[in-house]
Design a protein around this motif. Structure first.
Motif, PDB file in Angstrom:
ATOM      1  N   ARG A 106       0.815  -1.215   0.000  1.00 45.73           N
ATOM      2  CA  ARG A 106       0.000   0.000   0.000  1.00 45.73           C
ATOM      3  C   ARG A 106       0.851   1.268   0.000  1.00 45.73           C
ATOM      4  NH1 ARG A 106      -5.633  -0.626   0.748  1.00 45.73           N
ATOM      5  NH2 ARG A 106      -6.070  -2.753   0.067  1.00 45.73           N
ATOM      6  N   GLY A 107       2.175   1.106   0.018  1.00 48.92           N
ATOM      7  CA  GLY A 107       3.055   2.265  -0.014  1.00 48.92           C
ATOM      8  C   GLY A 107       3.058   3.069   1.267  1.00 48.92           C
ATOM      9  N   LEU A 108       2.781   2.418   2.387  1.00 52.39           N
ATOM     10  CA  LEU A 108       2.729   3.117   3.669  1.00 52.39           C
ATOM     11  C   LEU A 108       4.111   3.159   4.313  1.00 52.39           C
ATOM     12  CD1 LEU A 108      -0.518   1.528   5.171  1.00 52.39           C
ATOM     13  CD2 LEU A 108      -0.287   3.766   4.080  1.00 52.39           C
ATOM     14  N   ARG A 109       4.404   4.256   4.953  1.00 54.74           N
ATOM     15  CA  ARG A 109       5.632   4.384   5.744  1.00 54.74           C
ATOM     16  C   ARG A 109       5.415   3.656   7.069  1.00 54.74           C
ATOM     17  NH1 ARG A 109       7.457   8.778   9.134  1.00 54.74           N
ATOM     18  NH2 ARG A 109       9.745   8.895   9.196  1.00 54.74           N
ATOM     19  N   MET A 110       6.410   2.859   7.500  1.00 55.61           N
ATOM     20  CA  MET A 110       6.197   2.025   8.685  1.00 55.61           C
ATOM     21  C   MET A 110       7.525   1.668   9.336  1.00 55.61           C
ATOM     22  SD  MET A 110       4.517  -1.801   8.917  1.00 55.61           S
ATOM     23  CE  MET A 110       2.813  -1.203   9.019  1.00 55.61           C
ATOM     24  N   VAL A 111       7.509   1.579  10.678  1.00 63.69           N
ATOM     25  CA  VAL A 111       8.609   1.029  11.456  1.00 63.69           C
ATOM     26  C   VAL A 111       8.016   0.005  12.415  1.00 63.69           C
ATOM     27  CG1 VAL A 111      10.302   1.487  13.269  1.00 63.69           C
ATOM     28  CG2 VAL A 111      10.166   3.000  11.289  1.00 63.69           C
ATOM     29  N   GLU A 112       8.605  -1.189  12.435  1.00 63.81           N
ATOM     30  CA  GLU A 112       8.146  -2.255  13.328  1.00 63.81           C
ATOM     31  C   GLU A 112       9.088  -2.390  14.520  1.00 63.81           C
ATOM     32  OE1 GLU A 112       7.206  -7.072  13.336  1.00 63.81           O
ATOM     33  OE2 GLU A 112       8.068  -6.119  11.552  1.00 63.81           O
ATOM     34  N   LEU A 113       8.519  -2.631  15.698  1.00 66.86           N
ATOM     35  CA  LEU A 113       9.284  -2.857  16.918  1.00 66.86           C
ATOM     36  C   LEU A 113       8.788  -4.145  17.571  1.00 66.86           C
ATOM     37  CD1 LEU A 113       9.021   0.772  18.326  1.00 66.86           C
ATOM     38  CD2 LEU A 113      11.026  -0.224  17.223  1.00 66.86           C
ATOM     39  N   THR A 114       9.715  -5.000  17.979  1.00 70.00           N
ATOM     40  CA  THR A 114       9.367  -6.264  18.614  1.00 70.00           C
ATOM     41  C   THR A 114       9.821  -6.250  20.066  1.00 70.00           C
ATOM     42  OG1 THR A 114       9.632  -7.427  16.508  1.00 70.00           O
ATOM     43  CG2 THR A 114       9.639  -8.767  18.498  1.00 70.00           C
ATOM     44  N   ASN A 115       8.882  -6.533  20.987  1.00 66.73           N
ATOM     45  CA  ASN A 115       9.200  -6.607  22.420  1.00 66.73           C
ATOM     46  C   ASN A 115       9.964  -5.380  22.905  1.00 66.73           C
ATOM     47  OD1 ASN A 115       8.003  -9.156  22.560  1.00 66.73           O
ATOM     48  ND2 ASN A 115       9.927 -10.210  22.152  1.00 66.73           N
ATOM     49  N   GLN A 163       2.933   5.014  32.782  1.00 64.48           N
ATOM     50  CA  GLN A 163       2.683   3.777  32.056  1.00 64.48           C
ATOM     51  C   GLN A 163       3.972   3.204  31.481  1.00 64.48           C
ATOM     52  OE1 GLN A 163       0.221   6.414  31.128  1.00 64.48           O
ATOM     53  NE2 GLN A 163      -1.072   5.501  32.712  1.00 64.48           N
ATOM     54  N   ASP A 164       4.022   1.872  31.405  1.00 62.08           N
ATOM     55  CA  ASP A 164       5.135   1.160  30.809  1.00 62.08           C
ATOM     56  C   ASP A 164       4.546  -0.109  30.190  1.00 62.08           C
ATOM     57  OD1 ASP A 164       7.908   1.671  30.543  1.00 62.08           O
ATOM     58  OD2 ASP A 164       8.407   0.023  31.884  1.00 62.08           O
ATOM     59  N   ALA A 165       4.985  -0.455  28.979  1.00 60.99           N
ATOM     60  CA  ALA A 165       4.443  -1.645  28.324  1.00 60.99           C
ATOM     61  C   ALA A 165       5.482  -2.240  27.395  1.00 60.99           C
ATOM     62  CB  ALA A 165       3.177  -1.299  27.543  1.00 60.99           C
ATOM     63  N   GLN A 166       5.370  -3.552  27.181  1.00 61.42           N
ATOM     64  CA  GLN A 166       6.223  -4.263  26.231  1.00 61.42           C
ATOM     65  C   GLN A 166       5.337  -5.113  25.325  1.00 61.42           C
ATOM     66  OE1 GLN A 166       9.051  -5.955  29.276  1.00 61.42           O
ATOM     67  NE2 GLN A 166      10.532  -5.451  27.697  1.00 61.42           N
ATOM     68  N   PRO A 167       4.672  -4.488  24.369  1.00 62.51           N
ATOM     69  CA  PRO A 167       3.815  -5.279  23.474  1.00 62.51           C
ATOM     70  C   PRO A 167       4.641  -6.250  22.642  1.00 62.51           C
ATOM     71  CG  PRO A 167       4.112  -3.048  22.625  1.00 62.51           C
ATOM     72  CD  PRO A 167       4.701  -3.069  24.009  1.00 62.51           C
ATOM     73  N   ASP A 168       4.012  -7.345  22.238  1.00 61.51           N
ATOM     74  CA  ASP A 168       4.710  -8.306  21.381  1.00 61.51           C
ATOM     75  C   ASP A 168       5.195  -7.637  20.100  1.00 61.51           C
ATOM     76  OD1 ASP A 168       4.547 -10.948  22.717  1.00 61.51           O
ATOM     77  OD2 ASP A 168       2.405 -10.544  22.656  1.00 61.51           O
ATOM     78  N   ILE A 169       4.338  -6.841  19.488  1.00 61.33           N
ATOM     79  CA  ILE A 169       4.691  -6.121  18.263  1.00 61.33           C
ATOM     80  C   ILE A 169       4.086  -4.719  18.351  1.00 61.33           C
ATOM     81  CG2 ILE A 169       4.938  -6.360  15.756  1.00 61.33           C
ATOM     82  CD1 ILE A 169       3.496  -9.036  15.937  1.00 61.33           C
ATOM     83  N   PHE A 176       3.876  -0.922  15.854  1.00 65.18           N
ATOM     84  CA  PHE A 176       4.168  -0.311  14.564  1.00 65.18           C
ATOM     85  C   PHE A 176       3.910   1.190  14.625  1.00 65.18           C
ATOM     86  CE2 PHE A 176       2.963  -4.672  13.535  1.00 65.18           C
ATOM     87  CZ  PHE A 176       3.930  -5.055  12.614  1.00 65.18           C
ATOM     88  N   TYR A 177       4.902   1.961  14.183  1.00 65.77           N
ATOM     89  CA  TYR A 177       4.653   3.348  13.822  1.00 65.77           C
ATOM     90  C   TYR A 177       4.251   3.350  12.343  1.00 65.77           C
ATOM     91  CZ  TYR A 177       6.749   5.147  18.124  1.00 65.77           C
ATOM     92  OH  TYR A 177       7.005   5.449  19.437  1.00 65.77           O
ATOM     93  N   VAL A 178       3.155   4.018  12.028  1.00 65.46           N
ATOM     94  CA  VAL A 178       2.613   3.977  10.669  1.00 65.46           C
ATOM     95  C   VAL A 178       2.265   5.388  10.214  1.00 65.46           C
ATOM     96  CG1 VAL A 178       0.826   2.998   9.170  1.00 65.46           C
ATOM     97  CG2 VAL A 178       1.607   1.705  11.169  1.00 65.46           C
TER      98      VAL A 178
END
Length: 221
Positions: A74-83, A92-98, A100-102
């Protein structure tokens, strides 16, 4: 059960425990918690120590591949982060499995191992928890946590049922949706079909199917 120092009381795991932010940060320094998943929300902490098996890991991989492939076509700008730790200091503090900045409105996250400060960098638009043993908490307390962190969308993947439960978040309130708002055109049924296929097909076969499906939808759109 884990202990932060020889004189401290054992810390209960896999449940929310009342605690102050400074003490929470001190506990995170314990080497025994290096593999723990850590969450904090408004005076309560949760440490998850259960080992993650191939069911959790495989579904994590399938969902990650699907999202990245959809965004790419789709031509979207994206950065993925794992854990990766997502933090609003003191609150607040969290460690999601995945996560995405989109889209166009974010800067690349810093290239270091410090938690991402959402007050500086913003919260990831999309956060995902893969629920193999934590479904009730993922749908409940963690959903409230991600509302307060400021994400735009939150998915819970129920690996036992091969189901994806998605919530749109606006004005710190969430409501269930059948199609992603962060990734317009991506229906939760597509993710569920991919999860169902993972029970009998290898990852490359599923990826080829997704590539054909998304390419066809892009042409029709």
């Amino acid at each position: 059960m884990v202990s932060t120092t020889p004189t401290s009381q054992p810390i209960a795991t896999d449940q929310w425990v009342s605690i102050q932010w400074a003490e929470y940060l001190h506990i995170l320094e314990d080497p025994a918690l290096e593999e723990a998943r850590c969450y904090f929300d408004s005076g309560y902490m949760r440490l998850e120590m259960a080992p993650l098996g191939p069911l959790h890991g495989r579904e994590n991989s399938i969902i990650s591949t699907l999202v990245v492939l959809f965004a790419t076509l789709r031509g979207l700008r994206m950065v993925e982060l794992t854990n990766t730790t997502i933090r609003k200091t003191g609150l607040q503090d969290a460690q999601p499995d995945i996560a995405f900045y989109v889209g166009q409105g974010f800067d690349l996250p810093p290239r270091d191992n410090r938690p991402i400060d959402v007050l500086t960098h913003g919260a990831p638009q999309l956060v995902i928890e893969i629920a193999s043993t934590t479904l009730n908490d993922d749908l409940g307390k963690k959903r409230l946590l991600y509302e307060r962190l400021g994400s735009a969308e939150y998915w819970v993947v129920d690996v036992q049922a091969a189901q994806v439960i998605a919530f749109e978040i606006a004005e710190r309130r969430s409501g269930q949706v059948d199609e992603s708002r962060v990734l317009p055109g991506l229906a939760m049924t597509t993710l569920e079909m991919a999860l169902e296929r993972s029970q009998r097909e290898d990852d490359a076969t599923i990826t080829r199917w997704l590539l054909e499906l998304f390419s066809q939808n892009t042409q029709e759109g």
